[in-house]
Design a protein around this motif. Structure first.
Motif, PDB file in Angstrom:
ATOM      1  N   GLY A 217       4.547  -1.080   5.449  1.00 39.31           N
ATOM      2  CA  GLY A 217       5.797  -1.444   4.795  1.00 39.31           C
ATOM      3  C   GLY A 217       5.843  -0.986   3.346  1.00 39.31           C
ATOM      4  N   LEU A 218       4.714  -1.115   2.637  1.00 36.21           N
ATOM      5  CA  LEU A 218       4.653  -0.645   1.257  1.00 36.21           C
ATOM      6  C   LEU A 218       4.822   0.875   1.182  1.00 36.21           C
ATOM      7  N   ARG A 219       4.197   1.574   2.100  1.00 39.78           N
ATOM      8  CA  ARG A 219       4.357   3.041   2.137  1.00 39.78           C
ATOM      9  C   ARG A 219       5.821   3.415   2.398  1.00 39.78           C
ATOM     10  N   ASP A 220       6.425   2.725   3.358  1.00 36.32           N
ATOM     11  CA  ASP A 220       7.833   2.995   3.669  1.00 36.32           C
ATOM     12  C   ASP A 220       8.721   2.685   2.470  1.00 36.32           C
ATOM     13  N   LEU A 221       8.435   1.581   1.796  1.00 37.08           N
ATOM     14  CA  LEU A 221       9.205   1.221   0.610  1.00 37.08           C
ATOM     15  C   LEU A 221       9.041   2.274  -0.480  1.00 37.08           C
ATOM     16  N   ALA A 222       7.851   2.787  -0.663  1.00 34.90           N
ATOM     17  CA  ALA A 222       7.603   3.789  -1.702  1.00 34.90           C
ATOM     18  C   ALA A 222       8.370   5.082  -1.435  1.00 34.90           C
ATOM     19  N   THR A 223       8.488   5.466  -0.186  1.00 37.71           N
ATOM     20  CA  THR A 223       9.181   6.719   0.109  1.00 37.71           C
ATOM     21  C   THR A 223      10.699   6.562   0.158  1.00 37.71           C
TER      22      THR A 223
END
Length: 115
Positions: free
Chosen positions: A13-19
């Motif tokens: 989720g953090l990776r998705d939020l970052a992108t």
């Protein structure tokens, strides 16, 4: 969901939020620091302080002593304006917060003219 599955889901989720903001530049981002915040399980002050100190060691930081006057014990690792923070709200501050909010829902402020 197991703890391992949940951890993996949070990381994804953090990776998705970052992108997301990178792929959608028209979407505004916060004008203040962004904090990924962890609270230890409620316990005695000594137990919570020990947990924050343990996490501080894992982060490679020293807990910030200036927060003690606010009734907090915290460790923070910053990545620019984004950070990971482990925060314990100590007993006296927790009790003060409970007292401060004990009238919540029972006191209604007077109407304010929005002129």
């Amino acid at each position: 969901m197991t703890a391992t599955d949940y951890r993996a889901a949070v990381i994804q989720g953090l990776r998705d939020l970052a992108t997301f903001p990178e792929a959608n530049p028209a979407v505004p981002i916060p004008r203040h620091d962004v904090t990924f915040l962890y609270f230890p399980t409620r316990g005695t002050d000594a137990e919570m302080i020990a947990e924050i100190d343990r996490i501080a060691t894992l982060l490679g930081v020293t807990p910030d002593p200036s927060d003690t006057i606010y009734g907090h014990h915290k460790a923070r690792l910053a990545f620019g304006p984004v950070g990971y923070e482990a925060l314990a709200v100590l007993a006296a501050r927790h009790a003060q917060h409970q007292a401060d909010t004990s009238y919540s829902g029972y006191v209604t402020p007077a109407a304010v003219d929005a002129a």
